[in-house]
Write an enzyme that holds these catalytic residues in place. Structure first.
Site, PDB file in Angstrom:
ATOM      1  N   SER A 128      90.923  33.131 -20.860  1.00 39.87           N
ATOM      2  CA  SER A 128      89.823  33.710 -20.092  1.00 39.87           C
ATOM      3  C   SER A 128      90.147  35.050 -19.450  1.00 39.87           C
ATOM      4  O   SER A 128      89.256  35.853 -19.229  1.00 39.87           O
ATOM      5  CB  SER A 128      89.345  32.716 -19.031  1.00 39.87           C
ATOM      6  OG  SER A 128      90.410  32.326 -18.193  1.00 39.87           O
ATOM      7  N   LYS A 130      78.254  31.084 -20.223  1.00 38.43           N
ATOM      8  CA  LYS A 130      78.813  32.381 -20.611  1.00 38.43           C
ATOM      9  C   LYS A 130      77.973  32.943 -21.765  1.00 38.43           C
ATOM     10  O   LYS A 130      76.869  33.400 -21.537  1.00 38.43           O
ATOM     11  CB  LYS A 130      80.298  32.217 -20.902  1.00 38.43           C
ATOM     12  CG  LYS A 130      81.021  31.990 -19.563  1.00 38.43           C
ATOM     13  CD  LYS A 130      82.375  31.385 -19.624  1.00 38.43           C
ATOM     14  CE  LYS A 130      82.912  31.248 -18.196  1.00 38.43           C
ATOM     15  NZ  LYS A 130      83.875  30.171 -18.057  1.00 38.43           N
ATOM     16  N   HIS A 145      85.101  30.764 -23.920  1.00 41.98           N
ATOM     17  CA  HIS A 145      84.882  32.184 -24.243  1.00 41.98           C
ATOM     18  C   HIS A 145      84.775  32.445 -25.744  1.00 41.98           C
ATOM     19  O   HIS A 145      84.678  33.591 -26.161  1.00 41.98           O
ATOM     20  CB  HIS A 145      85.995  33.040 -23.627  1.00 41.98           C
ATOM     21  CG  HIS A 145      86.096  32.848 -22.155  1.00 41.98           C
ATOM     22  ND1 HIS A 145      85.316  33.554 -21.262  1.00 41.98           N
ATOM     23  CD2 HIS A 145      86.826  31.991 -21.408  1.00 41.98           C
ATOM     24  CE1 HIS A 145      85.596  33.156 -20.032  1.00 41.98           C
ATOM     25  NE2 HIS A 145      86.501  32.200 -20.093  1.00 41.98           N
TER      26      HIS A 145
HETATM   27  C1  LIG Z   1      84.398  29.416 -16.920  1.00 39.34           C
HETATM   28  C2  LIG Z   1      85.366  28.437 -17.489  1.00 39.34           C
HETATM   29  C3  LIG Z   1      85.249  27.076 -17.229  1.00 39.34           C
HETATM   30  C4  LIG Z   1      84.284  26.529 -16.222  1.00 39.34           C
HETATM   31  O1  LIG Z   1      82.985  26.509 -16.696  1.00 39.34           O
HETATM   32  P1  LIG Z   1      81.764  26.541 -15.672  1.00 39.34           P
HETATM   33  O2  LIG Z   1      80.605  26.153 -16.503  1.00 39.34           O
HETATM   34  O3  LIG Z   1      81.697  27.950 -15.169  1.00 39.34           O
HETATM   35  O4  LIG Z   1      82.045  25.566 -14.580  1.00 39.34           O
HETATM   36  C5  LIG Z   1      86.081  26.212 -17.907  1.00 39.34           C
HETATM   37  N1  LIG Z   1      87.039  26.659 -18.745  1.00 39.34           N
HETATM   38  C6  LIG Z   1      87.207  27.977 -18.974  1.00 39.34           C
HETATM   39  C7  LIG Z   1      88.282  28.421 -19.908  1.00 39.34           C
HETATM   40  C8  LIG Z   1      86.387  28.909 -18.352  1.00 39.34           C
HETATM   41  O5  LIG Z   1      86.571  30.207 -18.540  1.00 39.34           O
END
Ligand SMILES: *Cc1c(COP(=O)(O)O)cnc(C)c1O
Length: 410
Positions: A190, A261, A218
């Site tokens: 991330s 995302k 991602h």
């Molecule tokens: C953003 C993220 C999460 C958490 O997801 P949310 O829906 O924002 O709670 C989990 N794992 C990774 C690798 C992330 O980047």
């Protein structure tokens, strides 16, 4: 009575580690955008009241304000109201959620999917449902915080493996006598943007009879010919589901991805073998003891999946933006290191917290918003600007970022 918080907060302030929230809103409401100001959609925000070109969001495909998602959301509110009213296992699971899960499973080419209201909740519920005391988890050193929290809650023995070090993982798996072994990794890291070698990890897990959990927060939407994510990127799955070479070998894989995302909405899902998914639904405490996401979210996400599949030009444009940024920064001879990354995450490593914050402030003055990421989110001494590209950006907007960075004093 004196509370300890004042002193603790001062400690954060002195380390330049105090976080401050900004109030962020679109400059023009999506519903009011005219064709002439289309470039503002998903790119330009009022940040504490000031208009800024943003490279901070994880809205990699520009779907958070996509008209098709907005229309699906309006229709679902009119049909279902706003609240889900209860946990999915009580009465919070609607036909929208059911259809979403079927669409997610079909999209990633796995037999079954389970939708969670947040990625954080999915990981924190998922890992303890899979492993417990007497089991061992092998976790990449750069894994996301919520995977680590899930591992801690599981009470399984934790082995932190150096980042992307397959030889170290091999040795750790070979040395373990645990009853059940689970390898856990971000599929796309991330804060670095690099992609884990999933086929090699699968081969290692086969050799040591371990399970593999990949978090594709991602990669989903961004990688793969139809945005199916990291599995399709590496050819483990294809248009007809699991690829022939991987038939019968996928039972040890637990796939997880988030939907706030690239999918532009919120939530996450776990996918894989139907029995595994059923077990997670029965056992994950964050699934059982939390109110379901409203049906409007599920309906918006179904529209998002359609856009992800049907608009490959968004991924092509994202690729062009990435090339433009990397070539532009190389030509501008800025003093900071742009990490190698084939995804929408393009981190510019600055070093100290103070310097990262200074560059961020200099960009801000020029109307460009790029968030500085500091420890503990990244290792000490590697504070960075996490440049995040979106298919909503234009090439000219990327040029604007490059020019602003070139003007920062060194
Ligand atoms: C953003 C993220 C999460 C958490 O997801 P949310 O829906 O924002 O709670 C989990 N794992 C990774 C690798 C992330 O980047």
């Amino acid at each position: 009575m004196t509370l300890p918080f004042d002193e603790a907060l001062n400690g954060l302030r002195q380390n330049l580690a105090l976080r401050r929230r900004r109030q962020v809103a679109p400059v023009v409401a999506p519903a009011a955008l005219t064709p002439q100001d289309e470039a503002l959609r998903g790119t330009t925000y009022l940040i504490d009241g000031q208009p800024r070109l943003s490279f901070g969001s994880n809205d990699y495909l520009g779907l958070s304000q996509h008209p098709a998602l907005l229309a699906a959301a309006h229709a679902a509110i009119d049909r279902y109201g706003v609240g889900a009213t209860a946990s999915p296992l009580v009465c919070g699971h609607s036909p929208e959620h059911e259809q979403l899960e079927a669409a997610l499973a079909a999209h990633v080419g796995l037999p079954r999917a389970l939708y969670f209201y947040a990625g954080y909740a999915a990981n924190v519920g998922l890992v303890p449902a899979l492993v417990g005391r007497g089991d061992a988890v092998f976790s990449d050193a750069l894994n996301h915080a919520c995977l680590i929290d899930g591992i801690r809650l599981s009470r399984a023995e934790l082995h932190v493996v150096p980042h992307a070090d397959l030889a170290a993982l091999d040795a750790a798996l070979a040395a373990s006598t645990a009853r059940r072994k689970l390898v856990v990794t971000d599929a796309v890291f991330s804060m670095d943007g690099n992609v884990a070698d999933v086929p090699a990890l699968m081969a290692l897990c086969e050799r040591h009879d371990a399970w593999l959990l990949i978090d594709d927060a991602h990669g989903y939407g961004v990688l793969g010919p139809q945005g199916e994510g990291t599995l399709a990127h590496f050819g483990l799955t294809g248009v007809d589901g699991v690829a022939p070479a991987w038939q019968g070998r996928m039972d040890r894989l637990i796939y997880m991805a988030t939907l706030g995302k690239a999918a532009g909405v919120s939530g996450a899902f776990v996918a894989g073998h139907p029995d595994m998914v059923e077990w997670v639904m029965q056992k994950a405490r964050t699934y059982m003891f939390a109110t379901a996401a409203p049906a409007v979210i599920a309906a918006s996400l179904r529209a998002a999946i359609d856009v992800i599949r049907q608009e490959p030009q968004r991924r092509r444009h994202l690729h062009a933006l990435r090339t433009r940024l990397r070539e532009g920064l190389a030509a501008a001879q800025i003093p900071w290191h742009l990490m190698p990354s084939e995804t929408a995450i393009q981190p510019l490593v600055i070093g100290s917290n103070a310097e990262a914050l200074a560059v961020m402030a200099q960009l801000d003055e020029q109307g460009v918003w790029v968030p500085a990421i500091r420890p503990p989110t990244v290792p000490e001494g590697t504070a960075r600007l996490r440049i995040s590209l979106s298919a909503a950006h234009t090439l000219a907007q990327v040029d604007e970022l490059v020019a602003a960075l070139a003007r920062c004093p060194r």
